[in-house]
Design a protein around this motif. Structure first.
Motif, PDB file in Angstrom:
ATOM      1  N   HIS A  93     156.233  40.823 -49.435  1.00  0.00           N
ATOM      2  CA  HIS A  93     155.278  41.352 -49.350  1.00  0.00           C
ATOM      3  C   HIS A  93     154.510  39.621 -47.999  1.00  0.00           C
ATOM      4  CE1 HIS A  93     155.206  43.406 -52.953  1.00  0.00           C
ATOM      5  NE2 HIS A  93     155.126  44.787 -51.527  1.00  0.00           N
ATOM      6  N   PHE A  94     154.718  38.634 -48.958  1.00  0.00           N
ATOM      7  CA  PHE A  94     153.889  37.476 -48.258  1.00  0.00           C
ATOM      8  C   PHE A  94     154.485  37.290 -46.267  1.00  0.00           C
ATOM      9  CE2 PHE A  94     155.077  32.789 -45.735  1.00  0.00           C
ATOM     10  CZ  PHE A  94     153.254  32.731 -45.986  1.00  0.00           C
ATOM     11  N   LEU A  95     156.064  37.973 -46.037  1.00  0.00           N
ATOM     12  CA  LEU A  95     156.302  38.074 -44.648  1.00  0.00           C
ATOM     13  C   LEU A  95     156.198  38.712 -43.873  1.00  0.00           C
ATOM     14  CD1 LEU A  95     160.276  36.234 -45.099  1.00  0.00           C
ATOM     15  CD2 LEU A  95     158.234  35.004 -44.183  1.00  0.00           C
ATOM     16  N   GLN A  96     155.493  40.359 -44.904  1.00  0.00           N
ATOM     17  CA  GLN A  96     155.325  40.897 -44.394  1.00  0.00           C
ATOM     18  C   GLN A  96     153.579  41.151 -43.803  1.00  0.00           C
ATOM     19  OE1 GLN A  96     154.751  45.368 -46.932  1.00  0.00           O
ATOM     20  NE2 GLN A  96     153.385  44.695 -46.724  1.00  0.00           N
ATOM     21  N   TRP A  97     153.120  40.650 -44.156  1.00  0.00           N
ATOM     22  CA  TRP A  97     151.721  40.512 -44.025  1.00  0.00           C
ATOM     23  C   TRP A  97     151.330  39.240 -42.229  1.00  0.00           C
ATOM     24  CZ3 TRP A  97     148.445  43.960 -44.311  1.00  0.00           C
ATOM     25  CH2 TRP A  97     148.515  44.823 -45.348  1.00  0.00           C
ATOM     26  N   LEU A  98     152.485  38.619 -42.990  1.00  0.00           N
ATOM     27  CA  LEU A  98     152.650  37.999 -41.545  1.00  0.00           C
ATOM     28  C   LEU A  98     153.395  37.599 -40.244  1.00  0.00           C
ATOM     29  CD1 LEU A  98     153.462  33.896 -42.549  1.00  0.00           C
ATOM     30  CD2 LEU A  98     150.798  34.457 -42.420  1.00  0.00           C
ATOM     31  N   PHE A  99     153.739  38.631 -40.449  1.00  0.00           N
ATOM     32  CA  PHE A  99     154.904  39.784 -39.665  1.00  0.00           C
ATOM     33  C   PHE A  99     153.337  40.510 -38.656  1.00  0.00           C
ATOM     34  CE2 PHE A  99     158.178  37.820 -40.077  1.00  0.00           C
ATOM     35  CZ  PHE A  99     158.834  37.957 -39.250  1.00  0.00           C
ATOM     36  N   PHE A 100     152.810  40.674 -39.623  1.00  0.00           N
ATOM     37  CA  PHE A 100     152.034  42.260 -39.844  1.00  0.00           C
ATOM     38  C   PHE A 100     150.751  41.585 -38.263  1.00  0.00           C
ATOM     39  CE2 PHE A 100     148.058  44.614 -40.557  1.00  0.00           C
ATOM     40  CZ  PHE A 100     148.040  46.106 -40.292  1.00  0.00           C
ATOM     41  N   PHE A 101     149.733  40.554 -38.946  1.00  0.00           N
ATOM     42  CA  PHE A 101     148.834  39.278 -38.813  1.00  0.00           C
ATOM     43  C   PHE A 101     149.364  38.789 -36.848  1.00  0.00           C
ATOM     44  CE2 PHE A 101     147.349  38.654 -43.031  1.00  0.00           C
ATOM     45  CZ  PHE A 101     146.712  39.335 -43.113  1.00  0.00           C
ATOM     46  N   SER A 102     150.685  38.406 -37.193  1.00  0.00           N
ATOM     47  CA  SER A 102     151.379  37.969 -35.329  1.00  0.00           C
ATOM     48  C   SER A 102     151.147  38.593 -34.911  1.00  0.00           C
ATOM     49  CB  SER A 102     152.093  36.945 -36.380  1.00  0.00           C
ATOM     50  OG  SER A 102     153.348  37.765 -36.276  1.00  0.00           O
ATOM     51  N   SER A 103     151.251  40.288 -35.285  1.00  0.00           N
ATOM     52  CA  SER A 103     152.225  41.523 -34.074  1.00  0.00           C
ATOM     53  C   SER A 103     151.001  42.899 -34.115  1.00  0.00           C
ATOM     54  CB  SER A 103     153.729  42.033 -34.567  1.00  0.00           C
ATOM     55  OG  SER A 103     153.244  42.858 -36.161  1.00  0.00           O
ATOM     56  N   SER A 104     150.777  43.082 -35.023  1.00  0.00           N
ATOM     57  CA  SER A 104     149.890  44.690 -34.984  1.00  0.00           C
ATOM     58  C   SER A 104     148.178  43.513 -34.044  1.00  0.00           C
ATOM     59  CB  SER A 104     150.086  44.864 -35.554  1.00  0.00           C
ATOM     60  OG  SER A 104     151.254  45.238 -36.461  1.00  0.00           O
ATOM     61  N   VAL A 133     139.462  48.338 -29.619  1.00  0.00           N
ATOM     62  CA  VAL A 133     138.227  48.254 -30.760  1.00  0.00           C
ATOM     63  C   VAL A 133     138.913  49.057 -32.059  1.00  0.00           C
ATOM     64  CG1 VAL A 133     135.986  49.503 -31.080  1.00  0.00           C
ATOM     65  CG2 VAL A 133     136.654  47.729 -29.147  1.00  0.00           C
ATOM     66  N   SER A 134     139.262  50.795 -31.498  1.00  0.00           N
ATOM     67  CA  SER A 134     139.228  51.565 -31.825  1.00  0.00           C
ATOM     68  C   SER A 134     140.995  51.273 -33.220  1.00  0.00           C
ATOM     69  CB  SER A 134     140.217  52.993 -31.648  1.00  0.00           C
ATOM     70  OG  SER A 134     141.385  52.481 -30.686  1.00  0.00           O
ATOM     71  N   ARG A 135     141.938  49.855 -32.286  1.00  0.00           N
ATOM     72  CA  ARG A 135     142.744  49.861 -32.795  1.00  0.00           C
ATOM     73  C   ARG A 135     143.178  48.722 -34.311  1.00  0.00           C
ATOM     74  NH1 ARG A 135     147.089  50.989 -35.081  1.00  0.00           N
ATOM     75  NH2 ARG A 135     149.303  49.557 -34.736  1.00  0.00           N
ATOM     76  N   LEU A 136     141.402  48.091 -33.625  1.00  0.00           N
ATOM     77  CA  LEU A 136     141.095  46.717 -34.097  1.00  0.00           C
ATOM     78  C   LEU A 136     140.508  47.427 -36.104  1.00  0.00           C
ATOM     79  CD1 LEU A 136     140.245  44.059 -32.124  1.00  0.00           C
ATOM     80  CD2 LEU A 136     141.817  43.715 -33.550  1.00  0.00           C
ATOM     81  N   ARG A 137     140.049  48.614 -35.817  1.00  0.00           N
ATOM     82  CA  ARG A 137     139.201  49.303 -36.959  1.00  0.00           C
ATOM     83  C   ARG A 137     140.666  50.127 -37.476  1.00  0.00           C
ATOM     84  NH1 ARG A 137     135.107  50.791 -34.653  1.00  0.00           N
ATOM     85  NH2 ARG A 137     133.510  49.932 -35.620  1.00  0.00           N
ATOM     86  N   GLU A 138     141.337  50.392 -37.297  1.00  0.00           N
ATOM     87  CA  GLU A 138     142.601  51.270 -37.919  1.00  0.00           C
ATOM     88  C   GLU A 138     143.482  49.587 -38.397  1.00  0.00           C
ATOM     89  OE1 GLU A 138     144.609  52.712 -34.529  1.00  0.00           O
ATOM     90  OE2 GLU A 138     143.172  54.249 -34.090  1.00  0.00           O
ATOM     91  N   LEU A 139     143.679  48.559 -38.154  1.00  0.00           N
ATOM     92  CA  LEU A 139     144.748  47.909 -38.503  1.00  0.00           C
ATOM     93  C   LEU A 139     143.676  46.987 -39.437  1.00  0.00           C
ATOM     94  CD1 LEU A 139     146.346  46.397 -35.149  1.00  0.00           C
ATOM     95  CD2 LEU A 139     147.270  47.884 -37.364  1.00  0.00           C
ATOM     96  N   TRP A 140     142.495  46.874 -39.285  1.00  0.00           N
ATOM     97  CA  TRP A 140     142.138  45.525 -40.253  1.00  0.00           C
ATOM     98  C   TRP A 140     141.045  46.956 -41.384  1.00  0.00           C
ATOM     99  CZ3 TRP A 140     141.365  40.955 -41.074  1.00  0.00           C
ATOM    100  CH2 TRP A 140     141.586  40.472 -40.255  1.00  0.00           C
ATOM    101  N   GLN A 141     141.095  48.564 -41.443  1.00  0.00           N
ATOM    102  CA  GLN A 141     141.166  48.987 -42.404  1.00  0.00           C
ATOM    103  C   GLN A 141     141.969  48.901 -43.256  1.00  0.00           C
ATOM    104  OE1 GLN A 141     137.799  50.723 -43.725  1.00  0.00           O
ATOM    105  NE2 GLN A 141     138.789  50.477 -44.790  1.00  0.00           N
ATOM    106  N   VAL A 142     143.780  49.148 -42.990  1.00  0.00           N
ATOM    107  CA  VAL A 142     145.102  49.194 -43.546  1.00  0.00           C
ATOM    108  C   VAL A 142     145.171  47.945 -44.144  1.00  0.00           C
ATOM    109  CG1 VAL A 142     147.287  48.289 -43.443  1.00  0.00           C
ATOM    110  CG2 VAL A 142     146.068  50.068 -41.273  1.00  0.00           C
ATOM    111  N   VAL A 143     143.951  46.645 -44.147  1.00  0.00           N
ATOM    112  CA  VAL A 143     144.149  45.515 -45.002  1.00  0.00           C
ATOM    113  C   VAL A 143     143.447  45.385 -46.252  1.00  0.00           C
ATOM    114  CG1 VAL A 143     143.997  42.840 -44.789  1.00  0.00           C
ATOM    115  CG2 VAL A 143     145.167  43.821 -42.317  1.00  0.00           C
TER     116      VAL A 143
END
Length: 207
Positions: A93-104, A133-143
């Motif tokens: 999970h740690f690696l998952q979130w680092l990759f999610f943050f750095s890529s998506s 803007v829409s993509r950031l809203r989608e991704l932050w909601q995932v987090v």
């Protein structure tokens, strides 16, 4: 041993600097321009041909990409407890979130801040920025959904993933019509807790 960090305010290098502070490691900062119109030095390009920071140098070896640097530092100094060990169930999970943050998430921010690099014609930049803007809203909601009622990204354990989360919340900009961090109550709660750490107050000059 002293680490050398190619550094600029308002860049991902700030997150790496926070990690170094949390690890209580000596380091020197190498001021670096992130202005796209400013040519990079030959020395910088020799270390990272992409011309991006952060770049961390230790014992003559350079590492770039914020997520990679973060993971490497945490593994190099495991006693600090900033990352789960390789046999820890939370490691994935740690690696998952680092990759999610750095890529998506970082790519979504680039759509706002460097929209001209992502389209063929200037007239298309507005469309790229709107999608950012829409993509950031989608991704932050995932987090936000993933955090739920937990204290940190990894449940009850603070980690470098929380530092990365905080860093990215500071990139949200009303000038670019980004959603405010307050739209995401769980993200806001974690980021606020991170902001109270000594390392973050120092690097981000928070009183």
């Amino acid at each position: 041993m002293t680490y050398s960090l190619y550094y600029a305010e308002n860049s991902a290098a700030m997150g790496v600097r926070v990690v170094l502070e949390e690890l209580n490691q000596p380091y020197t900062l190498i001021p670096t321009s992130i202005d796209m119109d400013t040519p990079r030095t030959p020395e910088m390009l020799a270390l990272n041909p992409n011309g991006w920071i952060p770049v961390l140098v230790v014992n003559g070896t350079a590492i770039y990409e914020c997520g990679a640097i973060t993971t490497w530092l945490c593994d190099r100094h495991p006693d600090a407890g900033l990352a789960p060990g390789v046999d820890d169930p939370d490691r994935g999970h740690f690696l998952q979130w680092l990759f999610f943050f750095s890529s998506s998430l970082q790519n979504a921010f680039q759509m706002s801040y460097y929209s001209g690099r992502l389209c063929d014609a200037p007239e298309d930049e507005a469309s790229v920025k709107r999608r950012s803007v829409s993509r950031l809203r989608e991704l932050w909601q995932v987090v936000d959904n993933a955090i739920g009622n937990d204290n940190w990204m990894l449940g009850d354990s603070f980690s470098a993933a929380d530092i990365y989360l905080f860093m990215l919340t500071t990139w949200l900009s009303p000038a670019h019509d980004h959603p405010g961090v307050g739209e995401f109550a769980n993200v806001h709660r974690v980021a606020d807790a991170v902001s109270k750490r000594r390392s973050v107050r120092l690097v981000y000059d928070i009183a």
